[in-house]
Design a protein around this motif. Structure first.
Motif, PDB file in Angstrom:
ATOM      1  N   ALA A  20      18.121  44.151  36.491  1.00  0.00           N
ATOM      2  CA  ALA A  20      18.598  45.000  37.588  1.00  0.00           C
ATOM      3  C   ALA A  20      20.118  45.066  37.629  1.00  0.00           C
ATOM      4  O   ALA A  20      20.696  46.080  38.022  1.00  0.00           O
ATOM      5  CB  ALA A  20      18.048  44.489  38.917  1.00  0.00           C
ATOM      6  N   ASP A  76      20.660  51.087  37.167  1.00  0.00           N
ATOM      7  CA  ASP A  76      20.728  51.792  38.444  1.00  0.00           C
ATOM      8  C   ASP A  76      19.380  51.816  39.140  1.00  0.00           C
ATOM      9  O   ASP A  76      19.309  51.929  40.365  1.00  0.00           O
ATOM     10  CB  ASP A  76      21.200  53.234  38.215  1.00  0.00           C
ATOM     11  CG  ASP A  76      22.578  53.295  37.591  1.00  0.00           C
ATOM     12  OD1 ASP A  76      23.508  52.699  38.151  1.00  0.00           O
ATOM     13  OD2 ASP A  76      22.715  53.932  36.520  1.00  0.00           O
ATOM     14  N   VAL A  77      18.319  51.734  38.371  1.00  0.00           N
ATOM     15  CA  VAL A  77      16.953  51.748  38.886  1.00  0.00           C
ATOM     16  C   VAL A  77      16.092  50.975  37.899  1.00  0.00           C
ATOM     17  O   VAL A  77      16.389  50.937  36.703  1.00  0.00           O
ATOM     18  CB  VAL A  77      16.446  53.201  39.056  1.00  0.00           C
ATOM     19  CG1 VAL A  77      16.513  53.963  37.747  1.00  0.00           C
ATOM     20  CG2 VAL A  77      15.036  53.244  39.627  1.00  0.00           C
ATOM     21  N   THR A 107      15.868  41.917  44.002  1.00  0.00           N
ATOM     22  CA  THR A 107      16.933  42.911  43.819  1.00  0.00           C
ATOM     23  C   THR A 107      16.884  43.938  44.934  1.00  0.00           C
ATOM     24  O   THR A 107      15.815  44.207  45.490  1.00  0.00           O
ATOM     25  CB  THR A 107      16.797  43.624  42.453  1.00  0.00           C
ATOM     26  OG1 THR A 107      17.848  44.576  42.329  1.00  0.00           O
ATOM     27  CG2 THR A 107      15.467  44.345  42.324  1.00  0.00           C
ATOM     28  N   LYS A 153      18.070  46.961  44.178  1.00  0.00           N
ATOM     29  CA  LYS A 153      18.060  48.215  43.446  1.00  0.00           C
ATOM     30  C   LYS A 153      16.720  48.943  43.677  1.00  0.00           C
ATOM     31  O   LYS A 153      15.702  48.310  43.958  1.00  0.00           O
ATOM     32  CB  LYS A 153      18.236  47.959  41.941  1.00  0.00           C
ATOM     33  CG  LYS A 153      19.569  47.339  41.549  1.00  0.00           C
ATOM     34  CD  LYS A 153      20.699  48.347  41.615  1.00  0.00           C
ATOM     35  CE  LYS A 153      22.030  47.739  41.220  1.00  0.00           C
ATOM     36  NZ  LYS A 153      22.112  47.427  39.783  1.00  0.00           N
ATOM     37  N   GLY A 155      21.693  51.070  46.108  1.00  0.00           N
ATOM     38  CA  GLY A 155      20.448  50.312  46.072  1.00  0.00           C
ATOM     39  C   GLY A 155      19.310  51.106  46.667  1.00  0.00           C
ATOM     40  O   GLY A 155      19.155  52.299  46.422  1.00  0.00           O
TER      41      GLY A 155
END
Length: 673
Positions: free
Chosen positions: A280, A284-285, A325, A327, A378
């Motif tokens: 992560a 970005d994803v 995370t 994200k 996020g």
């Protein structure tokens, strides 16, 4: 997170929703996990970031594989070679990107479903057309990713192109067609290992132009981590960094095979906890390709009529991911054949802001997730739209004025050039494969006339052989050897003559691609099953008026040699009795409370529909309104193994079909006159 309910025709609306929204400023920092050094070979607690070549027919601009041991310790460092390229954060503060993930799972080689009367259903070619259309319509800042969540083998006649050894290999139909379809990446499912890791490696080496992922499969003698698959990857698409992690069920993978005794699968959550924070940090994803199943612990969904053991399923995976995370994370699932989010996001499939989705199985749907992601925000400022696009079945018998016509496959629904260029050659290869000799038949008891004449009225030599073969092969099943096996009489579609036995000849015997489901039953339940079975027998007084070449759809069952019993006919079906029952040589009265395992084919495990092992009255002309036993309520281990393939495997092992290895009448069932 905002969910919008959109259908397949609403892509323009979806794009408007996702590309809209205010840009929110953020600073994209350098990952604290990432370091550079001259020697990037990873140590314990490290993964090496290695540039790789993406599928040239896919959409990934730059691909990076994460190599190293994800199970030894939590990953604290991602190591890159000095001067090497890394997935850089290139989005400006607040800049928004759309990621559209088109996905399928549990295809089980249903690339094209063949049917003589209805016409062929071009499942993958339909998906290819949808994916191409999505790519062509994608906006400047919209990335399209095409993925499989695993189980790309075992389930159709295309399996036979794999062979049973590397020397017999012709093609990995799934991986070859996926490569041509532009699939970007795939997870390893449990059924990838059904024919052994050596064959899987052969298929990967020859036909896969995309990477395979699993963070928790390890120690195979043939499929080597970091050479043949990796724990994770990062894909750079139009400046968007997409982290991908693969997870494989540790419950149902076929470990312990003699040719690969060290193959093992760790708990998925252990691997996820170790790798997700690091992945992560440079993404970005994150897309988790989870071939672990919908649910947690024991859960019922998809192909499971009752609860099945899931273990670390997608519920636990999503909840842990949310904690590890902030994200955006989506779990693209598989394994349980569950249809999720058909018309939009079901909030029950959101776990602490992490989306879970799945597209049923066997090419029934193409899943579609569209995510709008603002750089640096996020899960605070992201939007998602989810749907399933149905794959249309063929039925060329239906006319244009029929109301069903629009829902069926028509010309223009599939990529005809793909079908001609990729699938047609596989079918030609398959023609020669179907002609392959799998063994020799010496027993003269298995011909069509003998098989058809006896399948509904008593003991049947071919059914005896098949059921005993499954019991013999079960020593390699994930949960060990079964006690007994059964198969329904209507599933015996032909016999076999003496001489060379081709795959096509055996395919004609049992054309249905039923899987094997192992039920745990007490002696009392088996007694009740046998008692229910005797009412289904085609009785002597019915034979003359019955065409035994047709289906006598009563659900009459044949059993392996460990089950022996006699039938007292009585005056009618309702008064018929199963008597003198023994299980593995023990009188039934002595083992009523003992537990046994029974291999059952899919059709029967699902209740046999019109042949009624589902609690409804027994049909097929049986008089007396006799309630059927409901086999759907049993506790099943859904192996996913194909009944036909296991019998063929036994024939190949034995090389000959003889009375000595089971092709005979042995008195396991006697109908008392």
């Amino acid at each position: 997170m905002t969910a919008s309910r959109n259908n397949a025709s609403a892509s323009l609306t979806r794009r408007g929703l996702l590309l809209g929204g205010a840009a929110i400023a953020a600073t994209a920092g350098i990952s604290p996990f990432l370091t550079f050094r001259a020697n990037a070979a990873p140590s314990v607690g490290e993964l090496a970031l290695v540039p790789s070549t993406p599928n040239p027919l896919g959409t990934i601009d730059k691909l990076f594989l994460l190599k190293g041991d994800p199970l030894a310790a939590p990953i604290k460092t991602i190591v890159a070679e000095d001067g090497s390229e890394v997935p850089a954060a290139v989005l400006e503060d607040g800049e928004r990107r759309v990621l559209r993930v088109l996905h399928f799972n549990d295809m089980h080689n249903h690339i094209t479903d063949l049917h003589g009367k209805k016409g062929d259903t071009h499942r993958l070619a339909q998906m290819v057309k949808m994916v191409k259309d999505a790519k062509a319509a994608a906006a400047e800042n919209e990335a399209v990713l095409f993925v499989s969540a695993g189980d790309d083998h075992t389930g159709s006649v295309f399996d036979e192109l794999m062979g049973w050894s590397p020397e017999d290999f012709v093609a990995d139909a799934g991986y070859r067609s996926y490569s041509a379809a532009g699939v970007d990446i795939a997870a390893l499912g449990n059924h990838e290992f059904d024919r052994g890791a050596a064959l899987l490696k052969k298929g990967k080496d020859v036909d896969a132009k995309f990477p395979l992922l699993s963070a928790n499969v390890h120690s195979s003698a043939h499929m080597k981590r970091d050479e043949d698959y990796t724990a994770a990857a990062v894909a750079d698409i139009k400046g968007l960094r997409v982290g991908l992690i693969g997870l494989t069920t540790n419950i149902d993978t076929r470990v312990g095979q003699p040719e690969d005794p060290t193959l093992a699968v760790e708990r998925p959550v252990t691997a996820l906890e170790n790798v997700l924070p690091a992945v992560a940090s440079i993404s970005d994803v994150v897309v988790i390709l989870s071939h672990c199943g919908y649910g947690i612990g024991k859960h019922a969904s998809g192909k499971a009529a009752t609860e099945r053991e899931i273990g670390d399923g997608d519920f636990s995976i999503a909840k842990i991911a949310a904690k590890l995370t902030d994200k955006p994370v989506v779990v693209v699932g598989g394994h349980t054949h569950t249809e999720l989010n058909t018309d939009g996001i079901d909030q029950d499939n959101m776990m602490d802001g992490v989306l879970i989705t799945q597209a049923k199985a066997n090419g029934a749907f193409l899943g579609d997730i569209a995510m709008s992601i603002a750089a640096g925000q996020g899960r605070k400022e992201w939007y998602s739209s989810v749907s399933l696009h149905p794959i249309k079945a063929s039925d060329i018998r239906v006319k244009a004025d029929d109301e069903k016509y629009a829902s069926l496959q028509q010309e223009g629904d599939w990529d005809a050039a793909f079908e001609d260029r990729v699938v047609a050659p596989l079918l030609r290869e398959l023609d020669s494969k179907l002609a392959e000799t799998i063994g020799m038949v010496e027993a003269d008891t298995l011909g069509k006339d003998a098989t058809v004449a006896s399948r509904y009225i008593g003991e049947n030599a071919l059914a005896n052989f098949m059921n005993d073969a499954v019991v013999a092969r079960s020593v390699t099943f994930p949960n060990g050897k079964v006690d007994f096996a059964l198969f329904n009489a209507t599933g015996l579609s032909a016999g076999v003559a003496t001489g060379a036995l081709t795959f096509k000849a055996w395919y004609d015997v049992m054309p249905y691609a039923d899987a094997i489901h192992v039920a745990t039953m007490t002696g009392a339940q088996i007694r009740d099953m046998l008692q229910n079975n005797v009412a289904r027998l085609l009785r002597p007084e019915e034979e003359e008026a019955t065409d035994k070449n047709g289906f006598v759809s009563r659900g009459f069952l044949h059993f392996s040699s460990g089950i022996r019993y006699e039938i007292e006919l009585g005056e009618d079906a309702k008064s018929a009795k199963a008597v003198n029952i023994t299980l593995n040589g023990q009188p039934i009265e002595d083992v009523l409370d003992k537990s046994f395992t029974m291999a059952i084919n899919t059709y029967i495990a699902l209740g046999a529909f019109g042949e009624t092992w589902n609690g409804k009255p027994i049909g097929g002309g049986v008089k007396g309104d006799i309630a059927s036993m409901d086999l759907r309520a049993l506790d099943y281990d859904h192996t996913g193994l194909v009944y036909r393939n296991e019998v063929i495997g036994y024939i190949r092992d034995q090389k000959v079909v003889t009375e000595e290895n089971g092709a005979k009448l042995d008195g396991r069932l006697a109908v008392l006159k």
